[in-house]
Design a protein around this motif. Structure first.
Motif, PDB file in Angstrom:
ATOM      1  N   ARG A  48      12.408   8.696  16.118  1.00 40.25           N
ATOM      2  CA  ARG A  48      11.464   9.760  16.497  1.00 40.25           C
ATOM      3  C   ARG A  48      10.477  10.038  15.353  1.00 40.25           C
ATOM      4  O   ARG A  48       9.273  10.129  15.564  1.00 40.25           O
ATOM      5  CB  ARG A  48      12.226  11.033  16.874  1.00 40.25           C
ATOM      6  N   GLY A  49      11.008  10.148  14.152  1.00 44.06           N
ATOM      7  CA  GLY A  49      10.141  10.392  12.999  1.00 44.06           C
ATOM      8  C   GLY A  49       9.116   9.294  12.808  1.00 44.06           C
ATOM      9  O   GLY A  49       7.929   9.552  12.563  1.00 44.06           O
ATOM     10  N   MET A  50       9.553   8.049  12.929  1.00 43.78           N
ATOM     11  CA  MET A  50       8.635   6.918  12.763  1.00 43.78           C
ATOM     12  C   MET A  50       7.572   6.892  13.860  1.00 43.78           C
ATOM     13  O   MET A  50       6.413   6.568  13.596  1.00 43.78           O
ATOM     14  CB  MET A  50       9.414   5.597  12.741  1.00 43.78           C
ATOM     15  N   LEU A  75      15.937  -0.277   6.589  1.00 47.26           N
ATOM     16  CA  LEU A  75      15.351   0.487   7.692  1.00 47.26           C
ATOM     17  C   LEU A  75      14.425  -0.379   8.536  1.00 47.26           C
ATOM     18  O   LEU A  75      14.413  -0.256   9.758  1.00 47.26           O
ATOM     19  CB  LEU A  75      14.591   1.700   7.151  1.00 47.26           C
ATOM     20  N   ALA A  76      13.664  -1.259   7.890  1.00 44.68           N
ATOM     21  CA  ALA A  76      12.768  -2.151   8.633  1.00 44.68           C
ATOM     22  C   ALA A  76      13.568  -3.050   9.575  1.00 44.68           C
ATOM     23  O   ALA A  76      13.155  -3.281  10.713  1.00 44.68           O
ATOM     24  CB  ALA A  76      11.934  -2.983   7.668  1.00 44.68           C
ATOM     25  N   SER A  83       7.466  -2.124  11.547  1.00 46.67           N
ATOM     26  CA  SER A  83       7.798  -0.887  10.835  1.00 46.67           C
ATOM     27  C   SER A  83       7.678  -1.041   9.322  1.00 46.67           C
ATOM     28  O   SER A  83       7.541  -0.041   8.619  1.00 46.67           O
ATOM     29  CB  SER A  83       9.217  -0.435  11.195  1.00 46.67           C
ATOM     30  N   GLY A  84       7.718  -2.265   8.815  1.00 52.69           N
ATOM     31  CA  GLY A  84       7.720  -2.501   7.374  1.00 52.69           C
ATOM     32  C   GLY A  84       6.524  -1.920   6.646  1.00 52.69           C
ATOM     33  O   GLY A  84       6.667  -1.281   5.607  1.00 52.69           O
ATOM     34  N   LYS A  85       5.335  -2.118   7.191  1.00 53.68           N
ATOM     35  CA  LYS A  85       4.120  -1.632   6.533  1.00 53.68           C
ATOM     36  C   LYS A  85       4.129  -0.101   6.449  1.00 53.68           C
ATOM     37  O   LYS A  85       3.820   0.476   5.407  1.00 53.68           O
ATOM     38  CB  LYS A  85       2.891  -2.112   7.299  1.00 53.68           C
ATOM     39  N   CYS A  90       4.319   4.997   3.586  1.00 53.80           N
ATOM     40  CA  CYS A  90       4.336   6.416   3.954  1.00 53.80           C
ATOM     41  C   CYS A  90       5.716   7.056   4.092  1.00 53.80           C
ATOM     42  O   CYS A  90       5.816   8.178   4.596  1.00 53.80           O
ATOM     43  CB  CYS A  90       3.606   6.591   5.278  1.00 53.80           C
ATOM     44  N   VAL A  91       6.782   6.362   3.696  1.00 55.38           N
ATOM     45  CA  VAL A  91       8.131   6.914   3.871  1.00 55.38           C
ATOM     46  C   VAL A  91       8.851   6.990   2.535  1.00 55.38           C
ATOM     47  O   VAL A  91       8.880   6.018   1.784  1.00 55.38           O
ATOM     48  CB  VAL A  91       8.956   6.059   4.868  1.00 55.38           C
ATOM     49  N   ASP A  92       9.405   8.143   2.258  1.00 55.25           N
ATOM     50  CA  ASP A  92      10.229   8.341   1.065  1.00 55.25           C
ATOM     51  C   ASP A  92      11.673   8.515   1.500  1.00 55.25           C
ATOM     52  O   ASP A  92      11.956   9.222   2.475  1.00 55.25           O
ATOM     53  CB  ASP A  92       9.779   9.595   0.294  1.00 55.25           C
TER      54      ASP A  92
END
Length: 176
Positions: A48-50, A75-76, A83-85, A90-92
């Protein structure tokens, strides 16, 4: 007299539980915030967050309570192609927190460091009442958008979460 007070307390507890159970929040409508904070530990939260991040509804996302051994590559693989890029830019991954209370503390430090004043809180619907309460306590000046991931919680999960919620409110009320 004691019996009546006890019966009243039980009735209030039961009514509170019923209200808690039927008032689980929904996903938030589309809208911009500075950040997204995803609390780990439940199915569909990260996805959902992604999705919200990919839609441009926030600049950055914190995954609060991530296991220290988890990497963006992990996570990717979990999230799949494309999702990798987004994960790299933009993800911590926050690994300082271990519970809902420390998730809010970690998010406050992260938001302060980045100068953010609004966030979209993503967690499971059954967890949102307590999570939102903790975040409002720790980030009283922030605009918090509630974005609940819909689940089908068991009666046991609802009961346990309601009791945690009540205990946390009581602890703050008693200044413990």
């Amino acid at each position: 007299m004691i019996l009546r007070l006890s019966a009243l307390a039980v009735l209030l507890y039961a009514l509170g539980f019923a209200f808690f159970s039927v008032s689980l929040p929904d996903p938030a409508p589309r809208g911009k915030t500075d950040a997204i904070v995803v609390l780990t530990g439940g199915k569909g939260r990260l996805e959902r967050g992604m999705a919200v991040l990919a839609d441009g509804q926030a600049r950055r996302m914190l995954v609060a309570g991530a296991d220290p051994s988890v990497t963006r590559a992990d996570l990717a693989r979990r999230l799949g192609k494309g999702s990798g890029k987004l994960l790299r830019c933009c993800v911590d991954l926050g690994s300082e927190s271990v519970d809902t209370r420390s998730n809010a503390e970690e998010a406050r430090r992260w938001m302060t460091k980045r100068g953010y004043s609004s966030l979209r809180l993503v967690t499971s619907d059954w967890h949102m009442h307590r999570a939102a309460y903790e975040f409002r306590q720790d980030l009283p000046e922030a605009r918090i958008v509630i974005d609940a991931v819909q689940t089908r919680p068991s009666l046991f999960i609802l009961f346990a979460e309601y009791n945690k919620y009540l205990l946390r409110r009581a602890a703050l009320w008693l200044d413990l």
